[in-house]
Write a protein that holds these residues in place. Sequence first.
Motif, PDB file in Angstrom:
ATOM      1  N   ARG A 306       0.944  -1.262   0.030  1.00  0.00           N
ATOM      2  CA  ARG A 306      -0.031   0.041   0.057  1.00  0.00           C
ATOM      3  C   ARG A 306       0.928   1.334   0.054  1.00  0.00           C
ATOM      4  NH1 ARG A 306      -3.878  -0.833   4.853  1.00  0.00           N
ATOM      5  NH2 ARG A 306      -1.930  -1.689   5.729  1.00  0.00           N
ATOM      6  N   TYR A 327      -3.477   4.409   0.409  1.00  0.00           N
ATOM      7  CA  TYR A 327      -3.843   3.723  -0.948  1.00  0.00           C
ATOM      8  C   TYR A 327      -3.660   2.132  -0.914  1.00  0.00           C
ATOM      9  CZ  TYR A 327      -4.309   2.613  -6.109  1.00  0.00           C
ATOM     10  OH  TYR A 327      -4.984   2.233  -7.126  1.00  0.00           O
ATOM     11  N   ASP A 328      -4.864   1.388  -1.370  1.00  0.00           N
ATOM     12  CA  ASP A 328      -4.931   0.372  -1.691  1.00  0.00           C
ATOM     13  C   ASP A 328      -4.684  -0.210  -2.986  1.00  0.00           C
ATOM     14  OD1 ASP A 328      -5.317  -2.646  -1.854  1.00  0.00           O
ATOM     15  OD2 ASP A 328      -6.410  -2.692   0.101  1.00  0.00           O
TER      16      ASP A 328
END
Length: 377
Positions: A306, A327-328
Amino acid sequence: MKTNRPHFILTNSLTLACLAALLLQFAGPSAAEAQSFTFTGRMNELRSHHSATLLADGRVLVAGGLYSAPLRTAELYDPATETWSYTGGLVSAQLNHGAVTLADGRVLIAGGSVKGGNGTIPTNVAQIYDPATETWSTTGAMRRARDSVTLQLLPDGRVLAATGTHGQYFETSATAEIYDPATGTWTRTGNLGVGTFDQIDASLPDGRVLVAGGDNDNVYALRGAEVFDPVTETWSRAGRMSTDRKSAAAASLADGSVLVVGGLSFNGGVLKTADRYIPERNRWVPAGALVHSRWLARLVLLNDGRALLVGGNNTKVSGARPYADLYDPVLNTWQQLPEMQQARNYHTATLLLDGSVLIAGGVGPGVQTDSAEIFRE
């Protein structure tokens, strides 16, 4: 029966409470509780516009930057003791410079600005820090002065310096050059199609380098992107982002794509959207959106794949914020995290060997800070 019933209810309530506590204990903290920012030791100086570089032994070198004038000082952060200590001073005070760790563990900084007249002017000075002796020495000067320059280590150990601004009036440059550590010299390489500064750059898995967005003398913010091939030393077009961006944040992801988020748009608006460059398709795809728009933020790839975004402004003129987002890349979504301890922009964010992130210095609110904090999961 009536006398025993209250006791029976109380006993069962206690049993349920104990079971719930045990479940929470084994389940561990929630995601929000696990992800946190905590202050660590303060730097010895207030500074922004500096560089921060991870050394082989796990310490972090912070060099140069700005307080009331460009700084010559450098210091080391030791994660084991969470303390800062001075190390050898720079030969020349620099800010907004590029920095990169060379293959042999030394650190190269180059370009940026130095004191000149009533302010600062772009410079072509390059210096090398040796961790073994904790000293700085000058190396060959770049062929062109470059403020806001970016440096990328190439697969063969050489270093690419691309774009930036030069001259008294900070004109944008479409030129690029390569540093050879073996000879300590810079040589010209292919020019970009468009000159730019305040752009993002990132390395690709095959050794090429992506440059995207930025500003130039004619356009406030750009959408275009180019890729440098170190084998042919030429640039080629790399599609266009969904919108024009300058002062955005970027990071190379584990799958080889490049994430670019936030920034300022052509009309000066602050962006909350993100784009992702897919090298094998030579195209950009949307990558979700932040809760808060941001520019001058910092993006770091974490060990689990991530990406962590910290700090930045959410207004055009000023306004450092303590915002943090995760953020994935699998879900292509952003998660808002608990805020940092300190609002900041023009700061640095460095992934440490244990997977935590050191966030240091910057401006916010209104003045440079010597504070530093650690993000842990």
